[in-house]
Design an enzyme around this catalytic site. Structure first.
Site, PDB file in Angstrom:
ATOM      1  N   ASP A   1       0.867  -1.163   0.000  1.00 44.33           N
ATOM      2  CA  ASP A   1       0.000   0.000   0.000  1.00 44.33           C
ATOM      3  C   ASP A   1       0.915   1.227   0.000  1.00 44.33           C
ATOM      4  O   ASP A   1       2.111   1.120   0.290  1.00 44.33           O
ATOM      5  CB  ASP A   1      -0.904  -0.037   1.235  1.00 44.33           C
ATOM      6  CG  ASP A   1      -1.793   1.182   1.345  1.00 44.33           C
ATOM      7  OD1 ASP A   1      -2.453   1.522   0.356  1.00 44.33           O
ATOM      8  OD2 ASP A   1      -1.812   1.805   2.431  1.00 44.33           O
TER       9      ASP A   1
ATOM     10  N   ASP B   1      -0.165   5.127   0.890  1.00 42.73           N
ATOM     11  CA  ASP B   1      -0.393   6.181   1.868  1.00 42.73           C
ATOM     12  C   ASP B   1      -0.400   5.631   3.292  1.00 42.73           C
ATOM     13  O   ASP B   1      -1.124   4.678   3.600  1.00 42.73           O
ATOM     14  CB  ASP B   1      -1.711   6.888   1.575  1.00 42.73           C
ATOM     15  CG  ASP B   1      -1.719   7.503   0.188  1.00 42.73           C
ATOM     16  OD1 ASP B   1      -0.679   8.037  -0.222  1.00 42.73           O
ATOM     17  OD2 ASP B   1      -2.773   7.438  -0.487  1.00 42.73           O
TER      18      ASP B   1
END
Length: 230
Positions: free
Chosen positions: A14, A16
Protein backbone atom coordinates in the site's frame (compact mmCIF):
# COMPACT_ATOMS: atom_id res chain seq x y z
CA UNK A 1 7.95 -37.58 -9.66
CA UNK A 2 8.69 -34.06 -10.88
CA UNK A 3 8.93 -31.43 -8.14
CA UNK A 4 6.86 -28.31 -8.49
CA UNK A 5 8.90 -25.25 -9.44
CA UNK A 6 9.45 -22.79 -6.60
CA UNK A 7 6.95 -19.98 -6.52
CA UNK A 8 8.26 -16.53 -7.38
CA UNK A 9 8.01 -13.94 -4.62
CA UNK A 10 5.75 -10.92 -4.90
CA UNK A 11 5.92 -7.96 -2.48
CA UNK A 12 2.83 -5.76 -2.51
CA UNK A 13 2.80 -2.36 -0.83
CA UNK A 14 0.00 0.00 0.00
CA UNK A 15 1.20 3.59 -0.40
CA UNK A 16 -0.39 6.18 1.87
CA UNK A 17 0.61 5.82 5.54
CA UNK A 18 2.39 2.58 4.61
CA UNK A 19 5.35 3.78 2.54
CA UNK A 20 4.51 7.48 2.86
CA UNK A 21 3.80 9.05 6.25
CA UNK A 22 1.13 11.20 4.57
CA UNK A 23 -1.99 10.51 2.52
CA UNK A 24 -0.99 11.56 -0.99
CA UNK A 25 -4.58 11.82 -2.19
CA UNK A 26 -5.57 14.13 0.65
CA UNK A 27 -2.30 16.07 0.37
CA UNK A 28 -2.86 16.63 -3.36
CA UNK A 29 -6.29 18.05 -2.58
CA UNK A 30 -4.82 20.43 0.00
CA UNK A 31 -2.10 21.42 -2.47
CA UNK A 32 -4.60 22.29 -5.23
CA UNK A 33 -6.51 24.39 -2.74
CA UNK A 34 -3.33 26.20 -1.69
CA UNK A 35 -2.37 27.06 -5.29
CA UNK A 36 -5.80 28.56 -5.89
CA UNK A 37 -7.43 25.89 -8.02
CA UNK A 38 -10.42 25.45 -5.72
CA UNK A 39 -12.55 27.43 -3.31
CA UNK A 40 -10.58 27.10 -0.05
CA UNK A 41 -13.42 26.73 2.43
CA UNK A 42 -15.70 24.54 0.30
CA UNK A 43 -12.90 22.25 -0.86
CA UNK A 44 -11.39 21.86 2.61
CA UNK A 45 -14.74 20.90 4.09
CA UNK A 46 -15.53 18.33 1.38
CA UNK A 47 -11.99 16.94 1.37
CA UNK A 48 -12.12 16.45 5.14
CA UNK A 49 -15.53 14.75 4.88
CA UNK A 50 -14.28 12.29 2.28
CA UNK A 51 -11.15 11.57 4.33
CA UNK A 52 -13.23 10.75 7.39
CA UNK A 53 -15.37 8.40 5.29
CA UNK A 54 -12.18 6.72 4.03
CA UNK A 55 -10.90 6.14 7.55
CA UNK A 56 -14.31 4.78 8.57
CA UNK A 57 -14.47 2.45 5.56
CA UNK A 58 -17.60 4.15 4.17
CA UNK A 59 -16.10 6.07 1.25
CA UNK A 60 -17.98 6.17 -2.06
CA UNK A 61 -14.86 6.06 -4.20
CA UNK A 62 -16.62 6.99 -7.44
CA UNK A 63 -18.03 10.15 -5.86
CA UNK A 64 -14.68 10.94 -4.28
CA UNK A 65 -12.67 10.53 -7.50
CA UNK A 66 -15.05 12.82 -9.38
CA UNK A 67 -14.52 15.42 -6.65
CA UNK A 68 -10.75 14.90 -6.36
CA UNK A 69 -10.05 15.11 -10.10
CA UNK A 70 -12.42 17.94 -10.99
CA UNK A 71 -9.84 20.72 -10.78
CA UNK A 72 -7.26 18.65 -12.70
CA UNK A 73 -9.79 17.89 -15.42
CA UNK A 74 -10.66 21.56 -15.82
CA UNK A 75 -7.04 22.77 -15.88
CA UNK A 76 -5.99 20.37 -18.64
CA UNK A 77 -2.93 18.15 -19.06
CA UNK A 78 -0.19 20.78 -19.42
CA UNK A 79 -1.08 22.84 -16.35
CA UNK A 80 -1.92 19.71 -14.37
CA UNK A 81 1.45 18.12 -15.13
CA UNK A 82 3.31 21.28 -14.08
CA UNK A 83 1.36 21.43 -10.83
CA UNK A 84 2.06 17.78 -10.10
CA UNK A 85 5.79 18.31 -10.65
CA UNK A 86 5.65 21.07 -8.06
CA UNK A 87 3.60 18.82 -5.73
CA UNK A 88 6.30 16.15 -5.97
CA UNK A 89 9.06 18.64 -5.12
CA UNK A 90 7.32 20.53 -2.33
CA UNK A 91 5.06 17.91 -0.70
CA UNK A 92 6.12 14.37 -1.57
CA UNK A 93 9.92 14.51 -1.70
CA UNK A 94 10.30 15.61 1.96
CA UNK A 95 8.30 12.52 2.95
CA UNK A 96 10.29 9.91 1.00
CA UNK A 97 11.76 8.40 4.13
CA UNK A 98 14.91 6.29 4.24
CA UNK A 99 13.12 3.56 6.20
CA UNK A 100 10.50 3.08 3.48
CA UNK A 101 12.97 3.24 0.60
CA UNK A 102 15.22 0.70 2.34
CA UNK A 103 12.31 -1.71 2.82
CA UNK A 104 11.43 -1.58 -0.87
CA UNK A 105 15.09 -1.99 -1.84
CA UNK A 106 15.49 -5.08 0.36
CA UNK A 107 12.72 -6.83 -1.51
CA UNK A 108 14.08 -5.76 -4.88
CA UNK A 109 17.61 -6.88 -3.99
CA UNK A 110 16.22 -10.24 -2.86
CA UNK A 111 14.78 -10.71 -6.34
CA UNK A 112 11.13 -10.12 -5.38
CA UNK A 113 8.71 -8.47 -7.76
CA UNK A 114 7.52 -5.25 -6.14
CA UNK A 115 4.12 -3.70 -6.83
CA UNK A 116 2.45 -0.70 -5.23
CA UNK A 117 -1.29 -1.28 -4.80
CA UNK A 118 -3.13 1.89 -3.84
CA UNK A 119 -6.66 3.26 -3.65
CA UNK A 120 -5.33 6.65 -4.78
CA UNK A 121 -5.71 7.47 -8.47
CA UNK A 122 -3.00 6.97 -11.06
CA UNK A 123 -2.56 10.68 -11.80
CA UNK A 124 -1.46 11.39 -8.23
CA UNK A 125 0.54 8.20 -7.64
CA UNK A 126 2.45 7.29 -10.81
CA UNK A 127 5.35 9.67 -10.15
CA UNK A 128 5.39 8.67 -6.47
CA UNK A 129 5.81 5.01 -7.36
CA UNK A 130 8.68 5.94 -9.66
CA UNK A 131 10.28 7.94 -6.83
CA UNK A 132 10.37 4.71 -4.82
CA UNK A 133 11.97 2.93 -7.78
CA UNK A 134 8.82 0.86 -8.40
CA UNK A 135 7.67 0.43 -11.99
CA UNK A 136 4.58 -1.70 -11.33
CA UNK A 137 1.65 0.33 -10.03
CA UNK A 138 -1.91 -0.81 -9.41
CA UNK A 139 -3.91 2.35 -8.74
CA UNK A 140 -7.39 3.66 -9.43
CA UNK A 141 -7.46 4.03 -13.21
CA UNK A 142 -9.12 7.08 -14.70
CA UNK A 143 -11.44 7.04 -17.68
CA UNK A 144 -10.25 9.14 -20.63
CA UNK A 145 -12.16 11.09 -23.25
CA UNK A 146 -11.53 11.10 -27.00
CA UNK A 147 -8.61 13.48 -26.52
CA UNK A 148 -7.02 11.23 -23.91
CA UNK A 149 -7.80 13.49 -20.95
CA UNK A 150 -9.51 12.39 -17.75
CA UNK A 151 -13.30 12.60 -17.43
CA UNK A 152 -13.64 12.29 -13.66
CA UNK A 153 -14.93 8.71 -13.85
CA UNK A 154 -13.14 5.51 -12.85
CA UNK A 155 -12.14 2.96 -15.48
CA UNK A 156 -12.61 -0.66 -14.48
CA UNK A 157 -12.53 -1.95 -10.92
CA UNK A 158 -11.23 0.59 -8.39
CA UNK A 159 -8.29 -0.71 -6.37
CA UNK A 160 -9.93 -0.16 -3.01
CA UNK A 161 -10.96 -2.64 -0.29
CA UNK A 162 -11.88 -5.98 -1.96
CA UNK A 163 -11.18 -4.30 -5.31
CA UNK A 164 -7.47 -4.58 -4.48
CA UNK A 165 -7.80 -8.38 -4.52
CA UNK A 166 -9.55 -8.23 -7.90
CA UNK A 167 -6.99 -5.87 -9.42
CA UNK A 168 -4.03 -7.98 -8.22
CA UNK A 169 -5.75 -11.07 -9.67
CA UNK A 170 -6.17 -9.24 -12.98
CA UNK A 171 -2.52 -8.16 -12.91
CA UNK A 172 -1.37 -11.73 -12.24
CA UNK A 173 -3.64 -13.09 -14.98
CA UNK A 174 -2.15 -10.64 -17.47
CA UNK A 175 1.22 -12.26 -16.79
CA UNK A 176 -0.18 -15.79 -17.08
CA UNK A 177 -0.20 -16.46 -13.35
CA UNK A 178 -2.56 -16.95 -10.43
CA UNK A 179 -2.28 -16.78 -6.66
CA UNK A 180 -0.86 -20.29 -6.52
CA UNK A 181 2.12 -19.29 -8.67
CA UNK A 182 3.43 -16.60 -6.32
CA UNK A 183 4.40 -16.30 -2.68
CA UNK A 184 2.86 -13.02 -1.64
CA UNK A 185 3.61 -10.44 1.04
CA UNK A 186 1.44 -7.38 1.52
CA UNK A 187 2.28 -4.33 3.63
CA UNK A 188 -0.60 -2.06 4.65
CA UNK A 189 -1.58 0.35 7.41
CA UNK A 190 -5.32 0.24 6.86
CA UNK A 191 -8.22 -1.88 8.06
CA UNK A 192 -9.73 -1.08 4.64
CA UNK A 193 -7.12 -3.43 3.16
CA UNK A 194 -8.20 -6.43 5.21
CA UNK A 195 -9.45 -8.36 2.12
CA UNK A 196 -5.99 -8.36 0.50
CA UNK A 197 -4.18 -8.89 3.80
CA UNK A 198 -6.28 -12.01 4.33
CA UNK A 199 -5.56 -13.23 0.79
CA UNK A 200 -1.75 -13.10 0.80
CA UNK A 201 0.70 -15.57 2.33
CA UNK A 202 2.44 -13.00 4.54
CA UNK A 203 0.33 -10.05 5.76
CA UNK A 204 2.30 -7.25 7.42
CA UNK A 205 0.37 -4.62 9.36
CA UNK A 206 2.57 -1.60 8.70
CA UNK A 207 2.07 1.52 10.82
CA UNK A 208 -1.40 0.04 11.38
CA UNK A 209 -4.48 1.99 12.35
CA UNK A 210 -6.09 0.94 15.61
CA UNK A 211 -8.54 -1.52 14.05
CA UNK A 212 -5.90 -3.23 11.93
CA UNK A 213 -3.47 -3.40 14.85
CA UNK A 214 -6.10 -5.18 16.91
CA UNK A 215 -6.74 -7.70 14.11
CA UNK A 216 -3.03 -8.26 13.57
CA UNK A 217 -2.44 -8.88 17.25
CA UNK A 218 -5.37 -11.28 17.43
CA UNK A 219 -4.22 -13.27 14.40
CA UNK A 220 -0.50 -13.18 15.10
CA UNK A 221 0.37 -11.18 12.00
CA UNK A 222 3.64 -9.34 11.80
CA UNK A 223 3.40 -5.70 12.87
CA UNK A 224 5.92 -3.23 11.46
CA UNK A 225 6.12 0.37 12.66
CA UNK A 226 8.24 2.22 10.12
CA UNK A 227 7.41 5.77 11.15
CA UNK A 228 4.95 8.01 12.97
CA UNK A 229 1.92 8.94 10.88
CA UNK A 230 1.29 12.57 10.02
Amino acid sequence: MTAKPARSRLALFDLDHTLLPIDSDYAWGVFTQEIGWTDPELFRRKNDEFYQHYKAGTLDIHEYVRFATDAVRQKGPVEAAAAHDRFMREVVQPHLLEESIALVRRHQQAGDEVVIVTATNEFVTWAIAQAFGVTELIAVELERDGDGWITGAIRGVPSAREGKVTRVEQWLAATGRGWGDVETTFYSDSFNDLPLLEKVDHPVATNPDDRLRAVAQQRGWRILDLFDKK
